[in-house]
Motif scaffolding. Structure first.
Motif, mmCIF file in Angstrom:
data_model
loop_
_atom_site.group_PDB
_atom_site.id
_atom_site.type_symbol
_atom_site.label_atom_id
_atom_site.label_comp_id
_atom_site.label_asym_id
_atom_site.label_seq_id
_atom_site.Cartn_x
_atom_site.Cartn_y
_atom_site.Cartn_z
ATOM 1 N N SER A 147 -82.812 7.224 61.703
ATOM 2 C CA SER A 147 -82.062 7.926 60.672
ATOM 3 C C SER A 147 -81.906 7.080 59.412
ATOM 4 N N PRO A 148 -82.144 7.673 58.236
ATOM 5 C CA PRO A 148 -81.870 6.969 56.985
ATOM 6 C C PRO A 148 -80.427 7.176 56.508
ATOM 7 N N PHE A 149 -79.603 7.811 57.350
ATOM 8 C CA PHE A 149 -78.231 8.139 56.981
ATOM 9 C C PHE A 149 -77.234 7.316 57.790
ATOM 10 N N ASN A 150 -76.074 7.067 57.194
ATOM 11 C CA ASN A 150 -74.970 6.412 57.883
ATOM 12 C C ASN A 150 -73.837 7.425 58.012
ATOM 13 N N PRO A 151 -73.587 7.952 59.212
ATOM 14 C CA PRO A 151 -72.555 8.984 59.362
ATOM 15 C C PRO A 151 -71.137 8.427 59.325
ATOM 16 N N GLY A 152 -71.004 7.102 59.319
ATOM 17 C CA GLY A 152 -69.679 6.485 59.248
ATOM 18 C C GLY A 152 -69.258 5.805 60.522
ATOM 19 N N LEU A 153 -69.663 6.355 61.655
ATOM 20 C CA LEU A 153 -69.386 5.753 62.960
ATOM 21 C C LEU A 153 -70.720 5.564 63.659
ATOM 22 N N LEU A 154 -71.213 4.343 63.663
ATOM 23 C CA LEU A 154 -72.492 4.072 64.293
ATOM 24 C C LEU A 154 -72.325 4.053 65.803
ATOM 25 N N THR A 155 -73.185 4.763 66.501
ATOM 26 C CA THR A 155 -73.101 4.874 67.957
ATOM 27 C C THR A 155 -74.341 4.244 68.585
ATOM 28 N N PRO A 156 -74.252 3.849 69.859
ATOM 29 C CA PRO A 156 -75.397 3.187 70.499
ATOM 30 C C PRO A 156 -76.513 4.134 70.909
ATOM 31 N N ASN A 157 -76.276 5.435 70.816
ATOM 32 C CA ASN A 157 -77.258 6.416 71.298
ATOM 33 C C ASN A 157 -77.518 7.454 70.214
ATOM 34 N N THR A 158 -78.775 7.560 69.806
ATOM 35 C CA THR A 158 -79.139 8.498 68.735
ATOM 36 C C THR A 158 -80.436 9.223 69.079
ATOM 37 N N ALA A 159 -80.670 10.311 68.373
ATOM 38 C CA ALA A 159 -81.928 11.050 68.531
ATOM 39 C C ALA A 159 -82.269 11.714 67.205
ATOM 40 N N THR A 160 -83.564 11.889 66.980
ATOM 41 C CA THR A 160 -84.057 12.610 65.810
ATOM 42 C C THR A 160 -84.792 13.842 66.305
ATOM 43 N N LEU A 161 -84.389 15.016 65.800
ATOM 44 C CA LEU A 161 -84.950 16.275 66.262
ATOM 45 C C LEU A 161 -85.508 17.061 65.083
ATOM 46 N N VAL A 162 -86.623 17.752 65.315
ATOM 47 C CA VAL A 162 -87.209 18.595 64.271
ATOM 48 C C VAL A 162 -87.108 20.057 64.695
ATOM 49 N N SER A 163 -87.037 20.926 63.694
ATOM 50 C CA SER A 163 -86.851 22.346 63.961
ATOM 51 C C SER A 163 -88.117 22.980 64.516
ATOM 52 N N GLY A 164 -87.911 23.969 65.385
ATOM 53 C CA GLY A 164 -89.017 24.732 65.938
ATOM 54 C C GLY A 164 -89.228 26.024 65.178
ATOM 55 N N SER A 165 -90.054 26.901 65.728
ATOM 56 C CA SER A 165 -90.471 28.113 65.027
ATOM 57 C C SER A 165 -89.351 29.130 64.836
ATOM 58 N N THR A 166 -88.282 29.045 65.646
ATOM 59 C CA THR A 166 -87.208 30.036 65.530
ATOM 60 C C THR A 166 -86.085 29.590 64.603
ATOM 61 N N ILE A 167 -86.150 28.388 64.066
ATOM 62 C CA ILE A 167 -85.112 27.897 63.156
ATOM 63 C C ILE A 167 -85.534 28.239 61.729
ATOM 64 N N ASP A 168 -84.877 29.228 61.142
ATOM 65 C CA ASP A 168 -85.251 29.660 59.795
ATOM 66 C C ASP A 168 -84.062 29.765 58.852
ATOM 67 N N GLN A 169 -82.884 29.277 59.291
ATOM 68 C CA GLN A 169 -81.693 29.304 58.438
ATOM 69 C C GLN A 169 -80.896 28.025 58.614
ATOM 70 N N ASP A 170 -80.111 27.680 57.567
ATOM 71 C CA ASP A 170 -79.172 26.580 57.707
ATOM 72 C C ASP A 170 -77.866 27.126 58.274
ATOM 73 N N GLN A 171 -76.797 26.327 58.252
ATOM 74 C CA GLN A 171 -75.540 26.759 58.865
ATOM 75 C C GLN A 171 -74.792 27.806 58.057
ATOM 76 N N VAL A 172 -75.180 28.012 56.797
ATOM 77 C CA VAL A 172 -74.531 29.051 55.995
ATOM 78 C C VAL A 172 -75.485 30.210 55.746
ATOM 79 N N THR A 173 -76.487 30.340 56.628
ATOM 80 C CA THR A 173 -77.459 31.442 56.688
ATOM 81 C C THR A 173 -78.372 31.521 55.466
ATOM 82 N N LEU A 174 -78.576 30.402 54.774
ATOM 83 C CA LEU A 174 -79.590 30.364 53.727
ATOM 84 C C LEU A 174 -80.950 30.114 54.370
ATOM 85 N N GLY A 175 -81.992 30.720 53.821
ATOM 86 C CA GLY A 175 -83.320 30.558 54.377
ATOM 87 C C GLY A 175 -83.865 29.150 54.175
ATOM 88 N N ILE A 176 -84.583 28.653 55.180
ATOM 89 C CA ILE A 176 -85.151 27.314 55.102
ATOM 90 C C ILE A 176 -86.631 27.349 55.471
#
Length: 260
Positions: free
Chosen positions: A61-90
């Motif tokens: 991650s290139p981001f610092n969320p403020g509380l660094l934890t020992p366990n992280t993961a990076t995930l990419v969107s699949g074919s069914t992810i087409d909106q953000d959390q406020v329902t804007l198209g992505i």
């Protein structure tokens, strides 16, 4: 002259309403957002592994969320992810998730196990990055949305956890203000495709997303210089249309005065 006064009064009223709407949107931002709820097992409790939703990938991650934890993961969107959390198209998305406990092995999701009970609370923190589609006057294609989310539903103590979130985009470093993690604000940035800050994405009481100029509430610029946002074609057309409409009203007023 009387007609001109009425016209100016109407213009001022419109501007006042727009300003009030901006304040209401900013107040809506103070509610904050939780973790995106479609994380599949073993990253969250939304059913079995599903690469059509989210799939793991390499990279830190290139981001610092403020509380660094020992366990992280990076995930990419699949074919069914087409909106953000406020329902804007992505067009695509990547998320960086942070856990206090080790992430269960994928085999833990296999039958007879119930995948909804494997790691049901999900991550403590989540940073979402979206490559946006064209969403009218809100976003243009290839804009970049960056959103910091915190799981205060499962861990209310995060609201009083000391920490400063930060990241760098377009040569400018942004950081959260205050002593605690920014759990009470939307933390939702919108950048142009070249990394220029366009403003904050906020939602009103109906869930409608709008763009508010400036650094998001609860954040400040730590270093670097924010350049003026680029004017996208849709906004330019809207501005020209408004200007033409006002000029038409003023011309109509002059003709009325001459007839009198």
């Amino acid at each position: 002259m009387r007609y001109m006064k009425h016209t100016l009064t109407a213009i001022i009223a419109v501007c006042s309403v727009a300003a009030l709407a901006g304040v209401q949107n900013a107040e809506a931002a103070s509610m904050g957002r939780g973790i995106r709820a479609d994380l599949p097992c073993p990253y969250g409790g939304a059913g079995g592994p599903n690469p059509d939703l989210w799939a793991p990938t390499a990279g830190s991650s290139p981001f610092n969320p403020g509380l660094l934890t020992p366990n992280t993961a990076t995930l990419v969107s699949g074919s069914t992810i087409d909106q953000d959390q406020v329902t804007l198209g992505i067009l695509s998305a990547t998320q960086y998730v942070y856990y206090s406990s080790p992430i269960p092995a994928a085999s833990a999701c296999d039958p007879p196990a119930d995948p909804d009970t494997v790691n049901p609370n999900g991550p403590l923190e989540q940073v979402m990055t979206y490559t946006m589609a064209n969403n009218g006057l809100v976003t243009q294609a290839n804009d970049v949305e960056v959103e910091f989310n915190y799981n205060i539903f499962s861990d209310p103590a995060l609201a009083t956890t000391v920490g400063t979130a930060s990241f760098t985009m377009g040569g400018v470093t942004y950081m959260s203000t205050g002593s605690f993690l920014p759990t009470g604000t939307d933390n939702d940035f919108l950048f142009s495709s070249t990394g220029v800050l366009k403003g904050e994405l906020v939602t009103d009481s109906t869930g409608t997303a709008t763009l508010v100029a400036g650094v998001p509430q609860g954040w400040a610029i730590k270093s670097g210089t924010v350049t003026a946002p680029e004017i996208d074609p849709a906004s330019a057309i809207a501005g020209i249309t408004l200007l033409v409409g006002l000029l038409t009203v003023l011309r109509g007023g002059r003709r009325t005065l001459r007839a009198a």
